[in-house]
Every structure is written in structure tokens, then in C-alpha cells.
Design a protein around this motif. Structure first.
Motif, PDB file in Angstrom:
ATOM      1  N   GLN A 402       0.804  -1.220   0.000  1.00 56.74           N
ATOM      2  CA  GLN A 402       0.000   0.000   0.000  1.00 56.74           C
ATOM      3  C   GLN A 402       0.844   1.280   0.000  1.00 56.74           C
ATOM      4  O   GLN A 402       0.554   2.212  -0.744  1.00 56.74           O
ATOM      5  CB  GLN A 402      -0.932   0.006   1.225  1.00 56.74           C
ATOM      6  N   TYR A 404       3.580   3.811  -0.949  1.00 49.69           N
ATOM      7  CA  TYR A 404       4.301   4.014  -2.209  1.00 49.69           C
ATOM      8  C   TYR A 404       5.799   3.768  -2.058  1.00 49.69           C
ATOM      9  O   TYR A 404       6.417   3.101  -2.898  1.00 49.69           O
ATOM     10  CB  TYR A 404       4.053   5.444  -2.706  1.00 49.69           C
ATOM     11  N   SER A 423      -3.856  -0.351  -8.056  1.00 52.08           N
ATOM     12  CA  SER A 423      -4.092   1.092  -8.094  1.00 52.08           C
ATOM     13  C   SER A 423      -5.579   1.346  -8.278  1.00 52.08           C
ATOM     14  O   SER A 423      -6.248   0.609  -8.998  1.00 52.08           O
ATOM     15  CB  SER A 423      -3.322   1.728  -9.253  1.00 52.08           C
ATOM     16  N   THR A 424      -6.075   2.391  -7.625  1.00 52.39           N
ATOM     17  CA  THR A 424      -7.439   2.837  -7.919  1.00 52.39           C
ATOM     18  C   THR A 424      -7.408   3.645  -9.211  1.00 52.39           C
ATOM     19  O   THR A 424      -6.339   3.873  -9.798  1.00 52.39           O
ATOM     20  CB  THR A 424      -7.994   3.724  -6.787  1.00 52.39           C
ATOM     21  N   LYS A 426      -8.143   6.794  -9.470  1.00 63.07           N
ATOM     22  CA  LYS A 426      -7.893   8.213  -9.211  1.00 63.07           C
ATOM     23  C   LYS A 426      -6.626   8.643  -9.961  1.00 63.07           C
ATOM     24  O   LYS A 426      -5.649   7.893 -10.005  1.00 63.07           O
ATOM     25  CB  LYS A 426      -7.733   8.467  -7.716  1.00 63.07           C
ATOM     26  N   GLU A 428      -4.198  10.749  -9.372  1.00 63.89           N
ATOM     27  CA  GLU A 428      -2.932  10.778  -8.649  1.00 63.89           C
ATOM     28  C   GLU A 428      -2.374   9.372  -8.411  1.00 63.89           C
ATOM     29  O   GLU A 428      -1.160   9.154  -8.415  1.00 63.89           O
ATOM     30  CB  GLU A 428      -3.068  11.533  -7.313  1.00 63.89           C
ATOM     31  N   GLN A 429      -3.285   8.402  -8.223  1.00 62.48           N
ATOM     32  CA  GLN A 429      -2.853   7.012  -8.075  1.00 62.48           C
ATOM     33  C   GLN A 429      -2.340   6.459  -9.400  1.00 62.48           C
ATOM     34  O   GLN A 429      -1.337   5.749  -9.449  1.00 62.48           O
ATOM     35  CB  GLN A 429      -4.022   6.157  -7.580  1.00 62.48           C
ATOM     36  N   LYS A 432       1.217   7.667 -10.174  1.00 68.09           N
ATOM     37  CA  LYS A 432       2.234   6.907  -9.442  1.00 68.09           C
ATOM     38  C   LYS A 432       2.465   5.544 -10.097  1.00 68.09           C
ATOM     39  O   LYS A 432       3.611   5.093 -10.235  1.00 68.09           O
ATOM     40  CB  LYS A 432       1.815   6.733  -7.992  1.00 68.09           C
TER      41      LYS A 432
END
Length: 787
Positions: A402, A404, A423-424, A426, A428-429, A432
Motif C-alpha cells: 500500500q 508508495y 491502483s485505484t 484516481k 494521482e494514483q 504513481k
């Protein structure tokens, strides 16, 4: 003096050049300098004899090359320290670029900074960390970059982890300089560390390099099947640099390579047919070889390749296609398991290793790794787990991490192409995830949610489709994504058919799907029945993968049965050996092995078990390694597993019997700092019950003589990797003869062969398995003489 020189050749321009026609690299440096009479570390010529370097490079330029390498193959800090070079690292590298630029002046020739191995394995099989290797490569690369190279070539690397460190180091310095990345393989297409061509190429398809290729060790004919796989699997331009055959010893003590320029050029035509974009030569190739090759082959356009467009996941030694269905074992999960979590915090990985081995035996293709409550952990916990699983040659991993920074630490250490879970949707996710996928490679599991889980199948599918569009826009194609439509507990009154419908919608859109199966039956009775029934429905709708409990046989049978009904038959080849002791050794079942040995002690003496049972089991393990059925990680693990057992048995052997244990003295000869092969031989011999005394590398003949007088070994083993140090083996042989010391000598190393060994009057062992067989044969011969 060391300010950055502006580099003109961009990656786009570089790839444009390769699209126009085949381009040519130069040939060998070391063997050419040695042929000219130089003895020593060739990189110091950049300081002591610039004219010698210039003359060779000028000859390559006149031969017609497009790319000229800098004379910096061993010019990294660790290697130079090992070679006892006292000159400044910066001066050696900077001068190398300056000389190359002078040689290429007024010619349309580009300069490539030449980077190679540190000479050390990275943990878990060596002594240096990934970060240390990264720093060493970055230090050298920065000097070369500032000096004005047009690109980089990383070559003669046998460890995929070390190659990754070099790639990241260069790319962190400049995101627009061309990188050619090579690995070195044996004839069977597997590196010394157990990485196959397929594993190497499928990872480098993801990493930020421009050309994928291979060099060294093999003659052109031997390299053809290896390069054929590179050509088939690589989605990027490809390159190749074979040796000019095997080294042969001349009467005057010099070494030559037997492939003529004509033969070399004819053989290189095969690589053009397979679609090579860049061609050059390695050990034994001269400016004459390169000139004749360029004239013979001409400046022709590269041929189009038929590239295999499949996706794979891999560890260092194991690779698995994502088709037709990926079985991901769920058991390495410490969530809600206090005792398991405690062991992880203590860095006790026994349970994790046991679960990894068990799930592989049960039919898993991939292992999901979840270390539980991450706030209780540090980065070092993830490093430890990744390296321990690497040591046991585990299946590919799905990293369920979980935080990063912990995920990046695990990916940095990981050798192969993993699954990033998850990853979701979203933004920003996703950003990454994109960074991690581009930097470290792999496949992504994408959850069909942002802040909360949508209620309907259409909403879940729509969120996933939009996220995939965003990923593709940023360079991650949808084949590298598995969408998780989210399985919710039926005990919480959640409708499982929402998930099934979402799988249907996504599958019809050509999107891979994966589920966490056991979530369905959480808290319910008859979990296996529920899981297997639900899984059958999901597979029918096109499910591509599942994280599940591999010990549920009905669930596993559902996978095979459902796929068979779709006309897809999976045949699973499980590695199992009839000898139970061999299985215990290879599966790291230390407790079971100790128990078995204690049982055998009721009927046999410790010496009998050591020499006739355990030693023969390890001899068989050595044969498996020689045949390529197991690889270096498994060999080292086997040695670690049996070593304490041998020590236990030796402690029980009476002193008079202890004298019967054979002692073998090993050394890498003077002037040679390469001892990886010798260490592998030592590992195999030690794990077969022999007493090993390793003098290390760069050992003078008189030191070897003194050690023989001190330890009185039964056999001497010598290694010579470099062509310039082969003669040191004869020097040792002659010294022992003059001292009237009669001891069998086994010689090995990349530059040795049977012909040379025969001339020297020593025995030749091609690899560790051959060395073990030869030792046993020599001991029998000695017994006959004594008898």
C-alpha cells in the motif's frame, strides 16, 4: 575540465538512424591490446599510452563503423579497485572519451560510453547492495556523459539486477540519451544467474532503453539461437556482438581466436536475416574482422521482424505467459494473522519461503505478497522478503503493497517482471502507477473505483475504461493492465452478479480482468464450494486471472475444467525428483532434511551418510545445474541447505575418519580478478561434502605453493577468466613440478578449454558439475594407485 559537454544525438535521432539501415559497432579492445603485447588493465592505457588506444580506435573508424566504444569497459570504481588501479577514475573515463573523439574526428561516427559489470554479484547472491551498484554506475556514467558521449552501451552483464541498476543510473542522469542494453548468455539461452533470454527481453521491453541485445561468450554460430529469441520477443531494435570463436593457445604462449574474418562475416549474415539493427564484434574480433564484415554485408536496411505480442510475468528464473489464465496464490498474506505479522517484523522469512514453495507445488503461477500492517514495517522488511524469495527461485510475484515508498523499494530489488497490485482509478494514483511501470516494468492490477466502489457493473466498467485510456495516453498499453471488478462478501449481502456482469462488459472490450476470489466467501461456511462455483461463472464470462487459495482442489479443478470446456487445455509441468533427499534440499526443507538424516544415523555411520548419501544427492543437484534444469539461485540455496547438515555430520565423525574428508584448494590465478565461476565451483564442491579452502583471486604462484605446503590438499583447482592470465596456470604447474609436488590440478574459466589444459598437463572442467565429476574420478584413481 569535467563540465558537461552538450550531446547532439537525441533518442529520436538515434532511432531514426536505425530505421534507415543497419549500423555497425566496433570490435574487441582487450584481445587486440593483448595481441599487440600489452599485459595489464587496458583502461590504464587511457593515461599511460593514449596513442595505443587512438591507433586501435582509428583503425575501427577506418574500417567503417558507425559507433565507436570508449575504452572504459572496466572503468568503474569497484572494478578498478579490485584491479588495483591507482589512477583517478575521472581521468581514465574522461580521457577515454577524448581519445575516441579524436579517432572519430571528421567522420560520421558516434561515441558510445562503454559500461560493464562491477565484478560483484548484488545481494542476495553477492556482497553489494542494489544501491551500491547503482551509485557505482551513476558515478562512471556521469563522467562519460559530461565528457560528451553520444550514447551508452551496457554490455557483458550476466545479472539482470545489475543491468537494471546500470540502466536506472544512466537514465536518472539524462532522459534523452540513447541506451543499448546487453546481457550475456550461455548456449542454452540462460545467463549464469539463471535468467533466460525471454525473461531478460520481456523486462527490457518495459524499461527505458532503446536497443536490446547480447554480446560475448559465444561464437556467431552458437549465438544464433540466443539472438533468434531476442529477435522474436523484443519490441525494440536489437543488436548483437559475437566472439570470434573460442580462444586457442599458440606455441609462443599467445592466445588467438579461430574464426577468420571471412567466416565471421558470413556468419553475421544470419543476424541480418533475423532483423538485427546493430552489429559488431566482441572478444577476438579485430579491425580487419569488422572492415571485412562491413564490406561484405553492406549498408542495408534492417529486415522486418515478426514480434511475439504476448504478455509475461517473471521472476529471475521463471517466466509465465498471462494467457490463457493466471493463477495467483494468495497465502503470503499477513493481514489479520498476528503470529505471521510478528515473524515478518522479526525478518523471519521461513513461513514466507514455505508458503512460496507449497503454492508452487499446488499449481500457482504467481505469488501475491502482502506483508500485513505496513505501519509496523520499514523498507528493509520488503528488501529482505524480496531477496529471500529471489534466493529460493520463487515464482513471479504480485506485490500487494500500500505505501508508495515500500512498493518502490520492493520493485527496485525485484528481479523480473512483477504484477503491481494495485491502483485505484484516481488520477494521482494512476500517475504513481505509470511512473513505477515505466521505471521498473511489470503489469498493473487496476481497481474499478476511485474514492468508493460503484454499485453497478456498468459504472465499474466505465471507470476502468477511462482509466485505461489515461494509461495508454501515458505510454502504458492496455495489455499491461488487469482490471479488478471487485468481489465483495456475499455475507454482507453484496450481489456477486454485479462483478460477473462487469467481467462480461470488460472482456467484450478486450480488457483483461482479475479478481480476489476469497473475498466472496469471507465469514461464510463451505467457502471452497462457494469459491469454486463463483469462479466457474466468472471464467465463463471471460475472467483472465484470480488471486485464490491454491490448496482448494475443487477451485483449482474448476480452472482446468472451465478452460477445457472453452477448448483450452493447460498442461502443468511440476518439478519433482524421485530422491526425497534431493527434493528436501531443493525445496529448502531444512527441518525435514535434518529429521531424515537423524533417522539414517540409526543404520549408517556419519561418514557413510556424508559421503554415500548426502554427497551423492548434491552431486545429482550439480548435474541438474549443469543440464540447466535448475539455476544458480537454486544451486546456492541447495548449498546453504546442506551445509549445516554436513557440519552436523562432521561433528559426529571420529578424528581418524575425519582425515578421510577430501580437501580441495581453489584460487584464481595472478592478474585475474574474476572469481564468480570459481565461487560457484566451490559452492558445489563444498555442498558435496568436501573441505574447500578458497585463496580468492589474483593469487601469485608462490602463494599457491605456500598454501599447498600448509594445507596439504588432495586436489588444486585454478581459474583463469582472462586470455592474458591463462599462462599463469602453466606457471603454477611448472612451479609445483620443480618443487617435486605431485597434486592433480583442475583448471577452468572462460578462457580455458580442453586443448589448452592438455598442453599445460592439467585437467579441464567446463563448469561446476564437470568439476565435481572430475574430483570424484580423480579420487578413485588416487585410491587405485594407493591400493
Amino acid at each position: 575540465m569535467y563540465d558537461r559537454v552538450v550531446v547532439i544525438l537525441t533518442r529520436k535521432e538515434f532511432l531514426g538512424l536505425l530505421n534507415e539501415r543497419i549500423h555497425y559497432l566496433d570490435g574487441a579492445y582487450g584481445t587486440e591490446f593483448f595481441r599487440s603485447g600489452f599485459k595489464g588493465v587496458i583502461e590504464i592505457l587511457n593515461i599511460e599510452n593514449k596513442e595505443m588506444v587512438y591507433s586501435l580506435q582509428k583503425a575501427y573508424v577506418e574500417a567503417g563503423v558507425d559507433f565507436l566504444l570508449t575504452n572504459t569497459f572496466s572503468a568503474n570504481r569497484l572494478k578498478l579497485e579490485t584491479l588495483k588501479v591507482n589512477y583517478d577514475l575521472r581521468d581514465i573515463n574522461y580521457n577515454a572519451v577524448k581519445i575516441a573523439k579524436m579517432a572519430a574526428a571528421n567522420k560520421n561516427v558516434y561515441i558510445l560510453g562503454d559500461i560493464s559489470s562491477t565484478g560483484h554479484f548484488i545481494k542476495p547472491f553477492g556482497e553489494i547492495s542494489f544501491n551500491e551498484a547503482y551509485d557505482v554506475f551513476k558515478e562512471q556514467s556521469e563522467i562519460l556523459l559530461n565528457a560528451g558521449v553520444d550514447g551508452f552501451i551496457i554490455e557483458t552483464i550476466s545479472d539482470l539486477k545489475e543491468l537494471k541498476a546500470a540502466i536506472l543510473a544512466i537514465r536518472d542522469l539524462d532522459d534523452d540519451i540513447p541506451i543499448i542494453a546487453h546481457m550475456t548468455f550461455n548456449k542454452n539461452g540462460v545467463s549464469v544467474t539463471g535468467t533466460s533470454v525471454e525473461i531478460f527481453v520481456t523486462l527490457l521491453n518495459d524499461l527505458d532503453v532503446d536497443v536490446i541485445g547480447t554480446n560475448c561468450t559465444l561464437a556467431p554460430e552458437e549465438l544464433v539461437p540466443v539472438f533468434k529469441k531476442i529477435s522474436e520477443y523484443s519490441k525494440k531494435p536489437v543488436s548483437v556482438e559475437p566472439n570470434a570463436g573460442k580462444p586457442r593457445l599458440q606455441r609462443d604462449g599467445s592466445v588467438i581466436y579461430k574464426v577468420s574474418r571471412e567466416r565471421f562475416a558470413i556468419c553475421m549474415e544470419d543476424f541480418i536475416e533475423m532483423g538485427s539493427n546493430i552489429i559488431g564484434g566482441c572478444c577476438g574480433t579485430s579491425p580487419d574482422h569488422i572492415k571485412f564484415m562491413i564490406e561484405f554485408l553492406g549498408k542495408v536496411k534492417s529486415k522486418k521482424r515478426n514480434i511475439l505480442l504476448k504478455e509475461f510475468v517473471s521472476s529471475r528464473t521463471k517466466i509465465k505467459s498471462t494467457e490463457p489464465f493466471l493463477i495467483i496464490g494468495e497465502k503470503i498474506n499477513a493481514s489479520g494473522k498476528k503470529n505471521f505479522q510478528r515473524k515478518i517484523r522479526e525478518k523471519n522469512t521461513e513461513k514466507i519461503v514455505e508458503l512460496a514453495i507449497t503454492q508452487e507445488q499446488e499449481g500457482a503461477h504467481v505469488l501475491d505478497v502482502n506483508l500485513g500492517i505496513e505501519k509496523l514495517l520499514e523498507s528493509s522488511h520488503f528488501t529482505t522478503v524480496i531477496n529471500e524469495l529471489d534466493k529460493v527461485s520463487s515464482l513471479p510475484l504480485s506485490l500487494d503493497i500500500q505505501q508508495y515508498e515500500f512498493m518502490e523499494e520492493a520493485l527496485k530489488e525485484y528481479v523480473g517482471r512483477p504484477i503491481i497490485n494495485s491502483s485505484t482509478c484516481k488520477t494521482e494514483q494512476l500517475d504513481k502507477a505509470i511512473y513505477l511501470l515505466k521505471r521498473y516494468g511489470g503489469i498493473l492490477i487496476l481497481l474499478t473505483m476511485k474514492d468508493k466502489i460503484p454499485k453497478t457493473a456498468k459504472e465499474r466498467a466505465e471507470i476502468a475504461k477511462n482509466a485505461i485510456k489515461y494509461l495508454e495516453k501515458n505510454g502504458i498499453n492496455k495489455e499491461r493492465v488487469f482490471v479488478d471488478p471487485l468481489v465483495l462478501p456475499i455475507g454482507a449481502k453484496k450481489d456477486p452478479y454485479v462483478t460477473i456482469e462487469a467481467i462480461n462488459i470488460l472482456s467484450r472490450s478486450g480488457i483483461n480482468t482479475s479478481i480476489g476470489l476469497s473475498n466472496l466467501s469471507f465469514g461464510m461456511p463451505n467457502r471452497e464450494a462457494l469459491n469454486s462455483a463463483f469462479l466457474a461463472l466468472c471464467i465463463n464470462e471471460g475472467l483472465s486471472a484470480a488471486i485464490l487459495n491454491t490448496s482448494e482442489r475443487s477451485t483449482m479443478n474448476v480452472i482446468f475444467g472451465s478452460l477445457m470446456l472453452k477448448g483450452i487445455e493447460i498442461t502443468e509441468k511440476k518439478k519433482f525428483f524421485e530422491n526425497p533427499i534431493v527434493n528436501m534440499i531443493l525445496k529448502k526443507k531444512e527441518t525435514d532434511l535434518k529429521r531424515e538424516i537423524e533417522k539414517l544415523l540409526e543404520d549408517y555411520s556419519p561418514l557413510q551418510i556424508s559421503q554415500d548419501i548426502l554427497s551423492k544427492a548434491m552431486e545429482y543437484v550439480g548435474e541438474l545445474y549443469s543440464k540447466g534444469e535448475i539455476h544458480l539461485p537454486e544451486l546456492i540455496l541447495a548449498a546453504e541447505t546442506v551445509s549445516p547438515i554436513f557440519e552436523f555430520l562432521n561433528s559426529l565423525i571420529e578424528e581418524k575418519d575425519n582425515k578421510q574428508i577430501t580437501t580441495i584448494l581453489l584460487a584464481t590465478v595472478e592478474g585475474d580478478v574474476h572469481d564468480i565461476g570459481k565461487k560457484i565451483v566451490g559452492t558445489v564442491l563444498k555442498s558435496a561434502g568436501f573441505n574447500i579452502i578458497d585463496l580468492g583471486k589474483d593469487v601469485p604462484a608462490n602463494v599457491i605453493l605456500s598454501a599447498i605446503k600448509k594445507y596439504n590438499p588432495d586436489i588444486l583447482g585454478l581459474s583463469a577468466m582472462m586470455t592474458t592470465t591463462i599462462g599463469k596456470i602453466k606457471e603454477v604447474k611448472d612451479l609445483l613440478k620443480n618443487e617435486n609436488i605431485k597434486i592433480p590440478i583442475i583448471a577452468g574459466g572462460a578462457s580455458m578449454n580442453g586443448e589448452i589444459a592438455k598442453k599445460f598437463g592439467v585437467f579441464y572442467a567446463k563448469n561446476a558439475s564437470d568439476a565435481l565429476k572430475l574430483v570424484k574420478k580423480l579420487l578413485k584413481d588416487i585410491e587405485k594407485v594407493i591400493g
